[in-house]
Each structure stands twice: as structure tokens, then as C-alpha cells.
Enzyme design. Structure first.
Site, PDB file in Angstrom:
ATOM      1  N   ASP A  85      -6.726  -3.337  -7.126  1.00 10.41           N
ATOM      2  CA  ASP A  85      -7.369  -3.932  -5.961  1.00 10.41           C
ATOM      3  C   ASP A  85      -7.628  -5.403  -6.243  1.00 10.41           C
ATOM      4  O   ASP A  85      -7.838  -5.786  -7.399  1.00 10.41           O
ATOM      5  CB  ASP A  85      -8.693  -3.224  -5.651  1.00 10.41           C
ATOM      6  CG  ASP A  85      -9.246  -3.622  -4.295  1.00 10.41           C
ATOM      7  OD1 ASP A  85      -9.004  -2.894  -3.321  1.00 10.41           O
ATOM      8  OD2 ASP A  85      -9.899  -4.694  -4.197  1.00 10.41           O
ATOM      9  N   ARG A 103      -3.073   6.686   0.516  1.00  4.46           N
ATOM     10  CA  ARG A 103      -3.479   7.935   1.152  1.00  4.46           C
ATOM     11  C   ARG A 103      -2.422   8.580   2.052  1.00  4.46           C
ATOM     12  O   ARG A 103      -2.588   9.729   2.452  1.00  4.46           O
ATOM     13  CB  ARG A 103      -4.764   7.746   1.972  1.00  4.46           C
ATOM     14  CG  ARG A 103      -5.942   7.284   1.164  1.00  4.46           C
ATOM     15  CD  ARG A 103      -7.248   8.054   1.425  1.00  4.46           C
ATOM     16  NE  ARG A 103      -8.071   7.963   0.225  1.00  4.46           N
ATOM     17  CZ  ARG A 103      -8.205   8.950  -0.663  1.00  4.46           C
ATOM     18  NH1 ARG A 103      -7.637  10.107  -0.461  1.00  4.46           N
ATOM     19  NH2 ARG A 103      -8.925   8.774  -1.751  1.00  4.46           N
ATOM     20  N   ARG A 122       0.816  -1.211   0.000  1.00  4.48           N
ATOM     21  CA  ARG A 122       0.000   0.000   0.000  1.00  4.48           C
ATOM     22  C   ARG A 122       0.858   1.274   0.000  1.00  4.48           C
ATOM     23  O   ARG A 122       0.467   2.303   0.559  1.00  4.48           O
ATOM     24  CB  ARG A 122      -0.961   0.007   1.197  1.00  4.48           C
ATOM     25  CG  ARG A 122      -2.304   0.650   0.860  1.00  4.48           C
ATOM     26  CD  ARG A 122      -3.299   0.510   2.005  1.00  4.48           C
ATOM     27  NE  ARG A 122      -3.788  -0.858   2.118  1.00  4.48           N
ATOM     28  CZ  ARG A 122      -4.994  -1.269   1.708  1.00  4.48           C
ATOM     29  NH1 ARG A 122      -5.817  -0.412   1.165  1.00  4.48           N
ATOM     30  NH2 ARG A 122      -5.372  -2.517   1.846  1.00  4.48           N
ATOM     31  N   TYR A 125     -14.633 -12.292   0.680  1.00  3.35           N
ATOM     32  CA  TYR A 125     -15.352 -11.046   0.371  1.00  3.35           C
ATOM     33  C   TYR A 125     -16.653 -11.330  -0.377  1.00  3.35           C
ATOM     34  O   TYR A 125     -17.697 -10.749  -0.084  1.00  3.35           O
ATOM     35  CB  TYR A 125     -14.474 -10.107  -0.455  1.00  3.35           C
ATOM     36  CG  TYR A 125     -13.395  -9.400   0.345  1.00  3.35           C
ATOM     37  CD1 TYR A 125     -13.730  -8.603   1.433  1.00  3.35           C
ATOM     38  CD2 TYR A 125     -12.056  -9.524   0.010  1.00  3.35           C
ATOM     39  CE1 TYR A 125     -12.749  -7.953   2.163  1.00  3.35           C
ATOM     40  CE2 TYR A 125     -11.073  -8.874   0.738  1.00  3.35           C
ATOM     41  CZ  TYR A 125     -11.422  -8.088   1.816  1.00  3.35           C
ATOM     42  OH  TYR A 125     -10.451  -7.449   2.541  1.00  3.35           O
ATOM     43  N   ARG A 163      -5.715  11.784  -6.656  1.00  5.01           N
ATOM     44  CA  ARG A 163      -6.667  10.683  -6.659  1.00  5.01           C
ATOM     45  C   ARG A 163      -8.111  11.137  -6.466  1.00  5.01           C
ATOM     46  O   ARG A 163      -9.035  10.567  -7.047  1.00  5.01           O
ATOM     47  CB  ARG A 163      -6.259   9.700  -5.560  1.00  5.01           C
ATOM     48  CG  ARG A 163      -7.238   8.622  -5.177  1.00  5.01           C
ATOM     49  CD  ARG A 163      -7.387   7.550  -6.234  1.00  5.01           C
ATOM     50  NE  ARG A 163      -8.109   6.438  -5.625  1.00  5.01           N
ATOM     51  CZ  ARG A 163      -9.424   6.447  -5.397  1.00  5.01           C
ATOM     52  NH1 ARG A 163     -10.142   7.490  -5.739  1.00  5.01           N
ATOM     53  NH2 ARG A 163     -10.003   5.414  -4.840  1.00  5.01           N
TER      54      ARG A 163
END
Lengths: 351, 351
Positions: free
Chosen positions: A80, A35, A31, A156, A44
């Protein structure tokens, strides 16, 4: 596809992944494109990552940002693990601050009809284009492609949202083994198609994220999860690219995760690298600084970074990384300093 | 305090905790008094547990319900690990569906002033009264008292809400070791006062919940957490009651958690009991059925229950339990059947 950069074969990341001494201990961060970087936030904007990745120029740029800022030894594709499932229309989105959310979770055999084969060039051509654009810029720095492992993607799709207990998933695994195997087999094929396309487009290493496999007892993992992941690794073997296998809280699974066919096994901070080495003999390791520790003052981060290097004892088969993804609130200056410290003090002459 | 029931000393739970053969393998479930029981939901209503426990009649009844329904070998006090901190006015509540929430988290040395010593008889007399009422009814069935371990309580007070990363907590541990030790020392004293009062009121075993210790690297746990937990266990030694030490994802910490002074070490489902036994030689073990597996059909639950018994191989030092708390959506009939199966098929003649 353009010819690979002539110096790529000597990239420290690729050598370490094969257990070979390199010019320095390679380092990247899960990652790292995210952010915590102000330039990421500026570019973004808001909204789902699944929309953002439709723009290859944008995604390539987000992929490159951390390489420029940190001088890490690899880029990792901005994408992702649910991209293939979303691209074939399964009905999954990634809600910012929450994670993957599925409108109609996978619960019965009838849901198999919603999981048709993934054709990367048709269903998500923007992914390959992002890889090509990024690789062009990266030169001798490797790009790591990735996919979600069948179990973690299944969790998921079945739960419908991030879970701490995986109740529906575990029920299906045990109560409907035939359906479970069919589901995992399709998700293995999906990961294979995705990874092969990324390698074809220029990725020079791949990571299979089985982030939540650590929620399973070892015998359950071995019987009901490992075979599908092993199928993915086997299908990638002919490409010759190093294969990394990662999960969180996998102390009891490390040996099995190596057996699944990985060249490199990721280790979170719960297992010291010297202990992990005994559980995965003959493979390279990736890890394992606690990402939460990186929020502490620099002398603490430096000490914990040095502890990772000390425990690795100069073994050439080591890719320095965090034990999980970069936290969004992290000061990027800390990671830059970690990279410098690993490059300055890391040894590859032991092991 | 009334005299203990004459048969209590022979209770299977207390014998197993000391590694002694018993009439049967004892079994209880963490969070057995909870939302999975219709009689709990009918009696309990909504609102914070911190309000409910002010009513000893209600809390004693909630404590007894699962003993009546399941025939488990122990009751566990209906309470919460943040009760002492709440009772001294630290400003913590337990939000249903979320967990402990702190209005003004613990962040600096000035917050130490808000952590005065806990006086159970003054600050929370209803807890002792609940214990007395429950013990009267329980007869020869032991009541397990409990407290939160200093680290896990600290993590709630510092983060302010349930966390997955413990960033503030880990920063304080590493960056402000003096403050950290002072905080943990006060929380150790709080746990000691709470546990001694519960034993005084009639609890015949205690469990220290260090639920989130598994988020730590072993060397960090050993240096910055274990001493405070060891202080708690040492202070309980003179009472003579068995001491259970529990956490989740603690595979790498099991040896240290035994070293902290526990008689029994709790194990979650990630570590098979036969493996756990090698890490905690000479201590009793508690566990370790995966609570999520209990959502599956009965033949699956039965097989996984038998697997736990098989791996324990009849070692007398075994208290059967789940690896974590009962899930609220669980059918209580399944747990009743698990109790019967453990009582019928469990052996205590091996080891």
C-alpha cells in the site's frame, strides 16, 4: 539478491515501457491482487493490509495469485502507498472499505518531527523479503514495485482520511508553501528509499501513484507538486528500471506528468489513447479501459478493449491496463478474457 | 405571472451568457444558498431538503439570502436535482451529508412504470410558487432555474446512492442500450417539464447539471448521453432564456457539452479558462475558481481569483463562478470579497 532471470530483459512489459516492439502487447491490472479474486479472499481474511504485509510468505503469494490466474505480463507488489509512513510510526492505518486513516493528521511544522527518514531494511524488512520471494517464483515475469507520490501521500496525511475536496491540503499548499515544500521533500525521500529498496530486492519496474493529482489545476501541479515527483524519478534513473507515473482524472496534467521524468504515463479512460499520445509525445502510455465497464457483459467489455487497441494503433509504447484499479465486485473471468484478447489481437507494429 | 422587471434584460449575467459586454463581470456561486451561511443554518434546520422545499416562503428566503449577503449577480433556486423524480413518487430522498438515496433503484424495464411524466403544477406546485416569490423580490437580479441532466439523474436512480464508479449505470448503458435510451428520454422529458415551468414562473436563465458526466469516456458520452441532454436544450430554445451546461471533470467533454445546445459551458478548475476557450469556441464560459482554494487565506484566494480573470482576458462571454459548489465549511466573508474583487477588477472589453 539472486541473479535476474535471463529472459527478463526481453519481457514485453519492459520492452513496451521503453517504446520497443515486443512479442505481444503487455497487460496487467492495477489492484489485480485483490478482493475480486476468490483465492485472495480465501487467503487474505479480514483486517488491515498493513498487518497482512508483515507476512512475506502471505504477501508474496497474494502478489503471485493474479499472475497465475490471468497470465498477465507483470506482477505488482502486494502493498500500500502508506506503508512507509506507517512503518516510521506516523500513525496511519488502512481501514477496509474506507482507505488510509490518520489518527493525528499533519497540520503544522511541528508535525515534521513525526516524519523521520524511512529506512526500508530496518523499518519494513518484510517488504524487501516479499519482493525477493515473489521474484524467485516469477522467473521471466517482471515484478512492478511502487510508491505513493509525494502529493497523494501528503493528501492522506493532511486530510486524515480519503477526501473529495482536499481542502486542508490545498490550503497548506497555497498558504504555507515553505512547510508544503518541506513536507513534499520528505515524502519524496521516503518514496525514493522505498523504491530503491524494492528495485534492489528484484523489482524490475516501478510505478509512482499520484492517484489524486487530478484534483489540481495544471499551474498548481506544475509549481507545487511536479518538482517533488521529479526528484523521485531522477533518483531512480540510475537503476535503469522503467518508471511509470499514474493518476486519475489527469487529462490536463499528462504532459507535465511525462515531464516529471517518467518513461511511461498512465492514462485513465477519460482521455482516449490517441488523444493522450499527442499530449505525451515520445513516452510510452499505460491504460486505459474503464474498470466499471468490466462489470458489463463480455461483448461490451470486448468492444471497449478493442477500442483501446484501435486507438493505440499498434504503437509499441503501450502497456494495456485499466484506467484505475480493479473493482472488488468484478468477475475475474472477465479480466482473464481481456488478457487473452489483448494478447491475441494487440499489435505492436504500428505507431 | 407578473411582468419582468424592466432592467432585467440588461442584467450582466444575461448579457455575458449571450457573449455581450456588460457593466461588470457577473458572478454567482453554485450552492451559494447553503450551509456555509449562518443565516441559512438558522432558518433551515435539519432534515431533508425535499421537505424544506415544500415551504415556498422558506425556500424563497433561502434563495434570496446569498443575494443579499454577497451582492451576486444571480440567485439560484433553492432546490435539488432529484425533486421531479421524488415528486412523482419514485422513492428518492436526500440524506443530509450523503446525498440522494433511492429505496428501490432503477434496474430493469419494469422500473419504467415507476417513472410517469412529471407535471410540475400538479406534482410540485411549491417549486413554481418559490420561483414566483423569489422573482418578485429579486427585481433586476436574474433567478437561475435548474434541473439535473438525464445522465446524472439516471446515475442516482440506478446506483441508489452516490457512487464513485457508476458500475450499474455503465453496465446498463452498454448492455441494455434500448432500456437506457428509454430511461434517458423520460428523464429528459422530466427535466424539460421542470425547466419550462421554472421559466414560466419567472426564471430568466437555466442550468442543466450533468455533474457526473465527467466519469465517461468522450465517445460514450457522445453516443449515449449527449442526445438526451440536447433534447432538453432544444426544448428550452423557444423560451429565449440562456442555457448553462455544467459538469465536473469534463475537460475532454467541453466541446461536446457545448454542441449539446448550451449557450454557456461550465468549466471546473482543472481546465484553465484560456484552454477551455479553445475547446468551446463561440460560447460563453462559466467558472472556474477551485472551491477548496477558498478555504485558504485571502491573499491566496485573491491571487487565484485574479488568475481566472487574467486567463479570461476580458472576454465578454464569462460568468465568474466556482468550479463546483461552495463547501459547507467556507467562511462566507471570503465569497463576499471574491464578489467585490471580480466586480472591481474584472474586464469585459477583451476576448
Amino acid at each position: 539478491m539472486a541473479a535476474p532471470h535471463p529472459d527478463l530483459a526481453d519481457a514485453p512489459l519492459l520492452r513496451a515501457a521503453r517504446g520497443l516492439p515486443a512479442a505481444r502487447v503487455p497487460v496487467w491490472f492495477m489492484r489485480q491482487a485483490g478482493r475480486s479474486l476468490p483465492e485472495y479472499r480465501a487467503l487474505r481474511g479480514e483486517g488491515s493490509i498493513l498487518d497482512a504485509i508483515h507476512d512475506p510468505e502471505l504477501s508474496a503469494e497474494l502478489t503471485l495469485q493474479p499472475v497465475r490466474r490471468y497470465g498477465v505480463d507483470a506482477a505488482v507488489l502486494y502493498s500500500d502507498i502508506v506503508v512507509p509512513a506507517a512503518a516510521i510510526g506516523f500513525g496511519v492505518d488502512v481501514t477496509p472499505g474506507v482507505g488510509p486513516v490518520v489518527s493525528a493528521p499533519f497540520r503544522t511544522a511541528a508535525d515534521l518531527d513525526r516524519l523521520r527518514p524511512y529506512e526500508p531494511d530496518v523499518d519494513a524488512p518484510y517488504v524487501g523479503e516479499t519482493v525477493r520471494l515473489a521474484v524467485q517464483e516469477l522467473g521471466a515475469t517482471p515484478l512492478i514495485g511502487f510508491a505513493g507520490a509525494p502529493f497523494t501521500v501528503a493528501s492522506y496525511l493532511i486530510e486524515g482520511h480519503p477526501s473529495r475536496t482536499y481542502g486542508h491540503t490545498k490550503t497548506m499548499m497555497h498558504a504555507e508553501p515553505k512547510l508544503w515544500h518541506e513536507l513534499l521533500d520528505r515524502l519524496a525521500d521516503m518514496a525514493i528509499a522505498s523504491l530503491l529498496a524494492q528495485v534492489e530486492a528484484g523489482a524490475s519496474a516501478i510505478q509512482l501513484f499520484d492517484s489524486w493529482a487530478g484534483s489540481l489545476a495544471p499551474d498548481v501541479y506544475e509549481e507545487l507538486v511536479l518538482p517533488a515527483s521529479a526528484k523521485v524519478f531522477a533518483a531512480l534513473e540510475a537503476t535503469g528500471v522503467p518508471r511509470i507515473h499514474f493518476g486519475v482524472g489527469t487529462g490536463e496534467l499528462l504532459t507535465l506528468m511525462g515531464d516529471a521524468g517518467a518513461d511511461v504515463v498512465g492514462v485513465d479512460w477519460r482521455v482516449p489513447l490517441d488523444v493522450a499520445r499527442t499530449r505525451v509525445p515520445g513516452k510510452a502510455l499505460q491504460g486505459n479501459l474503464d474498470p466499471a465497464v468490466c462489470l458489463a457483459p463480455w461483448d461490451v467489455v470486448a468492444e471497449r478493449t478493442r477500442d483501446v487497441l484501435r486507438r493505440n494503433a499498434g504503437h509499441p509504447g503501450h502497456i494495456f491496463n485499466l484506467g484505475h484499479g480493479v473493482l472488488p465486485e468484478l468477475d475475474p473471468g472477465v479480466l482473464a478474457a481481456v488478457v487473452d484478447l489483448v494478447h491475441e489481437e494487440g499489435r505492436t507494429d504500428g505507431g
